[in-house]
Enzyme design. Structure first.
Site: not given
Length: 114
Positions: A31-32
């Site tokens: 993420h991410f």
């Protein structure tokens, strides 16, 4: 997985926590890729954990009343979390990023507990 608690102060229906968000927290995985950010669900998880532990024991999550994300929380951040428990209105929270320049809002909102 919780952040590192640097300081915890509680008085009545209010609590303030100083938290360190280490880069190796589970929440940052995927993420991410290339730009890890602390997901909103992690922030809510921490609010519920600390709110029910410190201010409203025995209560459980019911709903999100409102939430506003103002700035991303990056790995290595230090946060100030302010919680205010108002049984008739809900659990108010405010995450602020702590930097050399001072405090800046990261997210805030209110959740209902039952």
């Amino acid at each position: 997985m919780l952040p590192v608690e640097l300081a915890v102060q509680q008085q009545g229906s209010e609590a303030e926590l100083l938290l360190r968000v280490d880069a190796d927290l589970f929440w940052f995985q995927g993420h991410f890729p290339g730009q890890p950010l602390l997901p909103g669900v992690a922030q809510l998880d921490w609010v519920i954990h600390y709110g029910t532990t410190l201010l409203a024991p025995g209560k459980q999550f019911a709903s999100v009343e409102n939430i506003k994300f103002q700035q991303p929380i990056l790995p290595g951040s230090t946060l100030k979390l302010t919680l205010i428990w108002l049984p008739e209105k809900g659990l108010n929270f405010h995450f602020q990023r702590v930097t050399e320049a001072g405090l800046s809002s990261a997210s805030s909102g209110k959740i209902r507990l039952c």
